[in-house]
Enzyme design. Structure first.
Site, PDB file in Angstrom:
ATOM      1  N   HIS A   9       0.800  -1.219   0.000  1.00 10.80           N
ATOM      2  CA  HIS A   9       0.000   0.000   0.000  1.00 10.80           C
ATOM      3  C   HIS A   9       0.842   1.282   0.000  1.00 10.80           C
ATOM      4  O   HIS A   9       0.384   2.326   0.424  1.00 10.80           O
ATOM      5  CB  HIS A   9      -1.007   0.004   1.165  1.00 10.80           C
ATOM      6  N   SER A  20      -3.099   5.966  10.282  1.00  9.30           N
ATOM      7  CA  SER A  20      -2.117   6.859   9.663  1.00  9.30           C
ATOM      8  C   SER A  20      -0.801   6.816  10.436  1.00  9.30           C
ATOM      9  O   SER A  20      -0.800   6.673  11.652  1.00  9.30           O
ATOM     10  CB  SER A  20      -2.659   8.288   9.683  1.00  9.30           C
TER      11      SER A  20
END
Length: 678
Positions: A93, A253
């Site tokens: 990712h 995050s």
């Protein structure tokens, strides 16, 4: 077990191709910070025919197109040995790899179409890594360990998380999953082979202003581990393979200082992630470092250090039979039994308004904000005119999501989103790897793992280690819980099959787990095969035409020279007459754009100490006019660099016109002057 590991380059074109992840059309490749690799691991039963392949590739996500092409290649090489049920392909990712490897139309918009060189390099890299692992199979042992990683993640949609039932939240100490699961592989003599780590964090330490291809924080962790174990080898070389794979990172995050308004510096940690001045486009999260490069290293190093500790202490051996279960499912039409009386449906795919808002890791465009449960008449009208109005059925199915892109009803020139999705579990003894086709949020992942765990428990295989591998096989955006979905922040707006998506997956993965526990994987229906669209090359990339050097110069000539002397901590920099790096990607598989070389008095020759896979070097390409371009190489000289005489070398290919119809690629190189490090 028999165990094999392999690693192969899958970088692809580093210039002019939009980077995949932030969906920002301005974020186009313009050079290289670190190479992208596919890392493959094969585990086989020594007597039986059963085997499992796990691949983690440094790409944004595995697309259906990539998967179908890889399986086709494997079938032609190995027959029925490697199949859709026992091969898991997972993307790390990173948001800094080249895009354009998708067959569904939505992804063409930000990738300039289907970019064949990207697709080819990913498919070839994955297949080559599996080939290498296949050729190096030897008797080995596996060990599992788990531990907590601190200071490396925050939940970027904490208000959505709080919508989950309090009784459920009370069971967890954090709104992110801090646990890393690590699988260590050694051969029967105890020689180290490699490892796979699963940990939930978005590789978005590099933000959407970056133009250098790289593998972000988890890629830096792989680099540190492999450099340590492959002593004396250049980056990307050596037999030890360390994969840092993705997990349920949907709302996670690495930008640990949280969201701030870029213009005023105040916090924008509010349900809409907006700023008083400038709205949502100003609200951005900050990493721990002084810039994105340093943040990438800090988060990557944290992950690496925890993995190193878990690796060294891993003592719980993984034993038992291998098994794999796979189905294709039409996710736009799954009936989910919530309880004895209540059945609900998944929906045709659609993206909500907040999809366009982006996140605090990469903000969106115009005036979209997260948490929109109302449509916007202005954008809705544009949507109706340009893309067609969603059917009432789709609108009702997705409620409370206001639909922005009604992708499930858009079929020109091909469907915009997948309907047919892979669900897959591979079991290696007591380890069950759930290969999920997208980004599960923290709580979605917990619910899925728990459901699968209890399914194994109730069918006579207790004590399974259940781990989620993210971004596998086909990309379907996000999967939030039903409660998070109601708030319609970015992750929920991007839960494309509607509010009951998670419940559908839980039902499906329970079915796979039961089949594995009861030895009934043969009885599973394979489901409807995914389509393979006949798109060969549809791209808006500029074509590669003949190139020129400035008057009186030739390719590889130095335009701006290095200084005669540097110290550690400084940046050695040289600029050359360059050429489009896409030429090189199309000419060579293992192409190095640059080397750092050190002079040895003993042998009176130069030897390579670093290549372009090093995180200390940067390769920048800038396009000029009239077919001219420049290349700048940087070496950020790290502490502990041996003093001595060094030089930087550049390797490229330029396009030369031979006659009216033919343009050929010509290799060239350039070198800086020698400089002293004192």
């Amino acid at each position: 077990y028999l165990v094999g590991v392999g690693r192969a380059d899958c970088t692809g074109p580093v210039a002019q191709v939009p980077l995949m992840g932030y969906a920002n059309p301005d974020q186009v490749g313009g050079g290289l910070l670190s190479r992208l690799y596919s890392r493959a691991f094969i585990v086989a039963e020594p007597q039986g025919s059963r085997r499992v392949v796990f691949v983690s590739a440094d790409i944004g996500m595995v697309s259906q197109r990539v998967r179908l092409e890889v399986l086709k290649e494997l079938r032609s090489k190995y027959g029925e040995l490697y199949r859709q049920d026992n091969v898991i392909l997972s993307g790390t990712h990173t948001h800094s790899g080249p895009g354009g490897y998708f067959q569904y139309t939505l992804f063409w918009i930000t990738s300039k179409g289907l970019v064949q060189p990207t697709l080819k390099s990913i498919v070839n890299g994955i297949v080559k890594s599996i080939d290498i692992a296949h050729e190096n199979m030897k008797k080995g042992r596996l060990f599992i360990n788990r531990g907590t990683v601190e200071n490396s993640q925050i939940n970027r949609s904490p208000f959505s998380y709080l919508a989950n039932p309090e009784s459920e939240r009370k069971r967890y100490s954090s709104n992110t999953d801090k646990e890393m699961v690590l699988l260590k592989m050694v051969d029967e003599d105890g020689h180290e082979l490699g490892l796979i780590s699963w940990f939930a964090v978005h590789p978005v330490s590099m933000n959407n202003s970056n133009h250098l291809v790289n593998s972000d924080n988890v890629g830096y962790a792989s680099y540190l581990f492999e450099q340590e174990k492959n002593k004396g080898m250049l980056p990307g070389e050596g037999s030890f393979v360390a994969a840092f794979a993705s997990s349920n990172l949907g709302d996670v995050s690495p930008n640990t200082r949280g969201p701030f308004c870029a213009n005023t510096g105040e916090s924008c940690d509010n349900p809409q992630s907006t700023c008083p001045i400038g709205g949502a486009t100003m609200c951005m999260a900050k990493g721990p470092g002084k810039d994105m490069f340093e943040s990438t290293r800090i988060i990557g190093q944290n992950i690496y250090l925890k993995a190193k500790e878990l690796y060294e202490k891993a003592s719980q051996e993984v034993t038992g039979p291998l098994s794999s279960a796979h189905q294709w499912v039409n996710m736009s039409n799954v009936s989910v039994e919530l309880n004895a009386t209540h059945t609900v449906q998944t929906c045709k795919p659609a993206l909500g308004h907040s999809f366009a808002a982006g996140t605090i890791d990469g903000v969106g465009a115009f005036n979209f904000t997260q948490g929109s449960v109302e449509g916007d008449p202005f954008w809705d009208q544009i949507r109706d005119q340009v893309l067609g109005e969603p059917s009432n059925e789709t609108k009702a199915c997705h409620k409370p999501k206001p639909i922005l892109f009604n992708t499930g009803e858009m079929t020109w020139p091909h469907p915009w989103h997948p309907d047919i999705v892979d669900v897959q579990i591979a079991a290696i003894g007591s380890l069950a790897i759930l290969a999920v086709p997208g980004e599960f949020t923290t709580m979605s992942g917990r619910r899925l793992r728990e459901a699968v765990q209890s399914e194994f428990d109730s069918h006579g295989t207790p004590g399974m280690n259940v781990v989620i591998a993210g971004l596998c096989n086909v990309y379907t955006h996000y999967i939030t819980t039903y409660e998070e979905y109601q708030l319609q922040r970015y992750e929920a707006a991007s839960t494309i099959y509607g509010p009951h998506t998670l419940s559908a997956y839980i039902q499906l993965y329970r079915g796979l787990a039961k089949a594995i526990a009861l030895n009934g994987t043969q009885e599973l229906s394979p489901g409807p095969e995914p389509p393979f669209f006949n798109v060969t090359n549809l791209t808006l990339l500029p074509s590669l035409s003949a190139e020129n050097a400035p008057a009186g110069k030739t390719f590889g000539d130095v335009l701006e020279e290095v200084r005669p002397e540097y110290r550690e901590g400084e940046v050695a920099e040289v600029t050359f007459v360059g050429a489009n790096p896409r030429n090189s990607a199309e000419n060579a598989t293992e192409h190095n754009f640059l080397t750092v070389e050190r002079y040895s008095d003993i042998s009176s020759s130069w030897s390579v100490v670093l290549n372009d896979a090093s995180w200390d070097t940067r390769f920048y390409w800038s396009k000029g006019s009239r077919g001219q371009s420049n290349v700048t190489l940087e070496w950020h000289i790290p502490a502990g660099t041996e003093p001595g005489l060094y030089r930087l070398r550049y390797f490229g290919h330029y396009k030369k016109r031979v006659n009216l119809l033919r343009v050929i690629s010509v290799p060239f190189e350039g070198s800086s002057s020698a400089f002293q490090i004192t």
